[in-house]
Design a protein around this motif. Sequence first.
Motif, PDB file in Angstrom:
ATOM      1  N   THR A 186       8.721  18.543  19.314  1.00 21.38           N
ATOM      2  CA  THR A 186       9.391  17.556  18.301  1.00 21.38           C
ATOM      3  C   THR A 186       9.361  16.057  18.844  1.00 21.38           C
ATOM      4  O   THR A 186       9.850  15.928  19.910  1.00 21.38           O
ATOM      5  N   ASP A 187       8.790  15.033  18.037  1.00 18.94           N
ATOM      6  CA  ASP A 187       8.975  13.629  18.604  1.00 18.94           C
ATOM      7  C   ASP A 187      10.128  13.020  17.965  1.00 18.94           C
ATOM      8  O   ASP A 187      10.488  12.017  18.644  1.00 18.94           O
ATOM      9  N   ILE A 188      10.577  13.288  16.929  1.00 20.46           N
ATOM     10  CA  ILE A 188      11.733  12.405  16.545  1.00 20.46           C
ATOM     11  C   ILE A 188      12.926  13.415  15.973  1.00 20.46           C
ATOM     12  O   ILE A 188      12.400  14.345  15.161  1.00 20.46           O
ATOM     13  N   ILE A 189      13.941  13.256  16.094  1.00 16.43           N
ATOM     14  CA  ILE A 189      15.228  14.042  15.558  1.00 16.43           C
ATOM     15  C   ILE A 189      15.876  13.244  14.305  1.00 16.43           C
ATOM     16  O   ILE A 189      16.095  12.093  14.633  1.00 16.43           O
ATOM     17  N   GLN A 190      15.883  14.027  13.104  1.00 18.21           N
ATOM     18  CA  GLN A 190      16.643  13.136  11.976  1.00 18.21           C
ATOM     19  C   GLN A 190      17.871  13.795  11.569  1.00 18.21           C
ATOM     20  O   GLN A 190      17.675  15.082  11.805  1.00 18.21           O
ATOM     21  N   THR A 191      18.647  13.203  11.357  1.00 21.54           N
ATOM     22  CA  THR A 191      20.032  13.531  11.349  1.00 21.54           C
ATOM     23  C   THR A 191      20.433  13.450   9.812  1.00 21.54           C
ATOM     24  O   THR A 191      19.835  12.730   8.945  1.00 21.54           O
ATOM     25  N   GLU A 192      21.404  14.272   9.206  1.00 20.76           N
ATOM     26  CA  GLU A 192      21.834  13.904   7.827  1.00 20.76           C
ATOM     27  C   GLU A 192      23.289  14.197   7.576  1.00 20.76           C
ATOM     28  O   GLU A 192      24.056  14.526   8.740  1.00 20.76           O
ATOM     29  N   GLY A 193      23.652  14.141   6.508  1.00 24.40           N
ATOM     30  CA  GLY A 193      25.190  14.299   6.242  1.00 24.40           C
ATOM     31  C   GLY A 193      25.866  13.670   5.036  1.00 24.40           C
ATOM     32  O   GLY A 193      27.083  14.165   4.760  1.00 24.40           O
ATOM     33  N   GLY A 194      24.975  12.918   4.249  1.00 27.79           N
ATOM     34  CA  GLY A 194      25.651  12.112   3.048  1.00 27.79           C
ATOM     35  C   GLY A 194      26.325  13.429   2.075  1.00 27.79           C
ATOM     36  O   GLY A 194      27.248  13.043   1.328  1.00 27.79           O
ATOM     37  N   LYS A 195      25.735  14.599   1.860  1.00 35.80           N
ATOM     38  CA  LYS A 195      25.901  15.547   0.928  1.00 35.80           C
ATOM     39  C   LYS A 195      27.268  16.251   1.151  1.00 35.80           C
ATOM     40  O   LYS A 195      27.986  16.584   0.218  1.00 35.80           O
ATOM     41  N   LEU A 197      34.830   0.628   2.721  1.00 33.67           N
ATOM     42  CA  LEU A 197      35.586   1.722   3.461  1.00 33.67           C
ATOM     43  C   LEU A 197      35.026   2.955   2.989  1.00 33.67           C
ATOM     44  O   LEU A 197      34.849   4.159   3.849  1.00 33.67           O
ATOM     45  N   GLY A 198      34.673   3.136   1.758  1.00 36.16           N
ATOM     46  CA  GLY A 198      33.901   4.190   1.004  1.00 36.16           C
ATOM     47  C   GLY A 198      32.578   4.519   1.614  1.00 36.16           C
ATOM     48  O   GLY A 198      32.084   5.296   2.040  1.00 36.16           O
ATOM     49  N   LEU A 199      31.755   3.326   1.775  1.00 39.96           N
ATOM     50  CA  LEU A 199      30.522   3.232   2.373  1.00 39.96           C
ATOM     51  C   LEU A 199      30.588   3.821   4.089  1.00 39.96           C
ATOM     52  O   LEU A 199      29.683   4.698   4.177  1.00 39.96           O
ATOM     53  N   ILE A 200      31.559   3.474   4.677  1.00 41.77           N
ATOM     54  CA  ILE A 200      31.824   3.955   5.953  1.00 41.77           C
ATOM     55  C   ILE A 200      31.975   5.329   5.948  1.00 41.77           C
ATOM     56  O   ILE A 200      31.598   6.221   6.894  1.00 41.77           O
ATOM     57  N   GLU A 201      32.901   5.729   5.027  1.00 35.74           N
ATOM     58  CA  GLU A 201      33.121   7.483   5.001  1.00 35.74           C
ATOM     59  C   GLU A 201      32.017   8.022   4.540  1.00 35.74           C
ATOM     60  O   GLU A 201      31.902   9.199   5.234  1.00 35.74           O
ATOM     61  N   LYS A 202      31.238   7.727   3.702  1.00 39.31           N
ATOM     62  CA  LYS A 202      29.967   8.423   3.351  1.00 39.31           C
ATOM     63  C   LYS A 202      29.077   8.540   4.463  1.00 39.31           C
ATOM     64  O   LYS A 202      28.400   9.591   4.550  1.00 39.31           O
ATOM     65  N   ALA A 203      29.061   7.476   5.531  1.00 37.16           N
ATOM     66  CA  ALA A 203      28.005   7.799   6.380  1.00 37.16           C
ATOM     67  C   ALA A 203      28.754   8.289   7.793  1.00 37.16           C
ATOM     68  O   ALA A 203      28.013   8.744   8.614  1.00 37.16           O
ATOM     69  N   THR A 204      29.914   8.713   7.736  1.00 45.62           N
ATOM     70  CA  THR A 204      30.575   9.192   8.987  1.00 45.62           C
ATOM     71  C   THR A 204      29.887  10.534   9.321  1.00 45.62           C
ATOM     72  O   THR A 204      29.530  10.300  10.928  1.00 45.62           O
ATOM     73  N   PRO A 205      29.432  11.404   8.643  1.00 49.50           N
ATOM     74  CA  PRO A 205      28.912  12.665   9.326  1.00 49.50           C
ATOM     75  C   PRO A 205      27.669  12.486   9.817  1.00 49.50           C
ATOM     76  O   PRO A 205      27.259  12.881  11.050  1.00 49.50           O
ATOM     77  N   THR A 206      26.715  11.586   9.148  1.00 49.39           N
ATOM     78  CA  THR A 206      25.250  11.523   9.907  1.00 49.39           C
ATOM     79  C   THR A 206      25.513  10.541  11.105  1.00 49.39           C
ATOM     80  O   THR A 206      24.653  10.800  12.094  1.00 49.39           O
ATOM     81  N   LEU A 207      26.593   9.671  11.109  1.00 46.69           N
ATOM     82  CA  LEU A 207      26.979   8.854  12.339  1.00 46.69           C
ATOM     83  C   LEU A 207      27.218   9.626  13.617  1.00 46.69           C
ATOM     84  O   LEU A 207      26.797   9.372  14.463  1.00 46.69           O
ATOM     85  N   THR A 248      16.213  13.244  24.761  1.00 46.69           N
ATOM     86  CA  THR A 248      15.327  12.005  25.296  1.00 46.69           C
ATOM     87  C   THR A 248      14.534  11.453  24.212  1.00 46.69           C
ATOM     88  O   THR A 248      13.982  10.261  24.195  1.00 46.69           O
ATOM     89  N   ILE A 249      14.201  12.045  23.258  1.00 44.99           N
ATOM     90  CA  ILE A 249      13.346  11.590  22.115  1.00 44.99           C
ATOM     91  C   ILE A 249      14.237  10.814  21.118  1.00 44.99           C
ATOM     92  O   ILE A 249      15.454  10.759  21.044  1.00 44.99           O
ATOM     93  N   PRO A 250      13.212   9.809  20.277  1.00 47.59           N
ATOM     94  CA  PRO A 250      14.306   8.945  19.440  1.00 47.59           C
ATOM     95  C   PRO A 250      14.787   9.900  18.133  1.00 47.59           C
ATOM     96  O   PRO A 250      14.538  10.757  18.004  1.00 47.59           O
ATOM     97  N   VAL A 251      16.134   9.365  17.835  1.00 50.71           N
ATOM     98  CA  VAL A 251      16.847   9.826  16.876  1.00 50.71           C
ATOM     99  C   VAL A 251      16.904   8.933  15.481  1.00 50.71           C
ATOM    100  O   VAL A 251      17.181   7.955  15.925  1.00 50.71           O
ATOM    101  N   MET A 252      16.583   9.540  14.549  1.00 52.51           N
ATOM    102  CA  MET A 252      16.663   8.797  13.190  1.00 52.51           C
ATOM    103  C   MET A 252      17.999   9.291  12.470  1.00 52.51           C
ATOM    104  O   MET A 252      17.923  10.346  12.050  1.00 52.51           O
ATOM    105  N   CYS A 253      18.882   8.086  12.282  1.00 54.46           N
ATOM    106  CA  CYS A 253      20.046   8.466  11.340  1.00 54.46           C
ATOM    107  C   CYS A 253      19.720   8.060  10.000  1.00 54.46           C
ATOM    108  O   CYS A 253      19.313   7.171   9.621  1.00 54.46           O
ATOM    109  N   ALA A 254      20.029   9.298   9.126  1.00 52.77           N
ATOM    110  CA  ALA A 254      19.630   9.222   7.775  1.00 52.77           C
ATOM    111  C   ALA A 254      20.813   9.871   6.989  1.00 52.77           C
ATOM    112  O   ALA A 254      21.581  10.580   7.393  1.00 52.77           O
ATOM    113  N   SER A 255      20.622   9.665   5.705  1.00 53.37           N
ATOM    114  CA  SER A 255      21.712  10.336   4.560  1.00 53.37           C
ATOM    115  C   SER A 255      22.842   9.404   4.522  1.00 53.37           C
ATOM    116  O   SER A 255      23.456   9.308   5.216  1.00 53.37           O
ATOM    117  N   GLY A 256      23.258   8.891   3.172  1.00 58.48           N
ATOM    118  CA  GLY A 256      24.319   8.132   3.103  1.00 58.48           C
ATOM    119  C   GLY A 256      24.427   6.875   4.016  1.00 58.48           C
ATOM    120  O   GLY A 256      25.709   6.375   3.853  1.00 58.48           O
TER     121      GLY A 256
END
Length: 299
Positions: free
Chosen positions: A192-201, A211-221, A232-240
């Motif tokens: 795999t070249d890139i790992i993408q995260t998620e968590g908004g749901k 504060l709500g925007l930060i809360e929403k992003a906490t799992p993917t962060l 060692t490959i790039p990570v893309m943070c996504a969702s929320g």
Amino acid sequence: MAAAGSLGLLQAPSSFTAAAASRPVARRAPRPRALFAVRASAAADVTKDAVLKAFREKRALKIISGLQNFDRSSVASVVSAADKGGATHIDIACDQDLVKLALELTSLPICVSSVDPSAFHSAVEAGARMIEIGNYDSFYDTGIEFSSEKILKLTRETREILPDITLSVTVPHTLSLPDQVRLAELLEEEGTDIIQTEGGKCSSPTKPGVLGLIEKATPTLAAAYSISRAVTIPVMCASGLSSVTAPMAVTAGAAGVGVGSAVNKLHDIVAMVAEVKSIAEALGLPSRNVSSNLRTVHY
């Protein structure tokens, strides 16, 4: 290894004489690689370098129209907004006609998303330069979840079909954080070249505003922070994510961010462009000149 072992067990025939054994063995010259194969490999390397450039510079911004969004007008609006707002990549549903449509609207690298490895080939032939196993949100709504074993199986099947294309794989937020990290490590081993995260749901903000925007992003962060320190490959943070939390993702260790609903849920092209531009500016991406007479794109 099995083939080599079998050859080692072969016995010389009884007619094999000492004289024959003493003759020099004629070695066949290595077969040169076909010129076409060399050129194809070189072209793939150039394409991958171009796609990964923004990730290596830790400034990738991918705008996502939705894995199951096949509405041409909607996709066209998202693509146009991403292009004009300053994104570096576009992520659309895996459909060759949508790829052709997107290529009419932008020169940015097109990524297609699917959970069906066999669907990628036609989209890549149409011009997609990156593929993504992910964007699972629509499946969660129907009660479908993806195990580590399922993700690894999809990744191996995809790599067998398309060994050279830039491949991004999303790690499901439904896994525990340690299991997400372990899956990311295994995905890196699979090519795999890139790992993408998620968590908004899985996040339900209790506060309004910033504060709500930060809360929403906490799992993917949290996932981006943990996974980026394990691979060692790039990570893309996504969702929320939003313009508030996108810079936090990069600080946490992400090489870029993926943004979907913050843009694709808007119904006005001007608002879409403004949102993309806001996120791009928050990431320090160069601004682009945007026409003042933007309107809804129809296709």
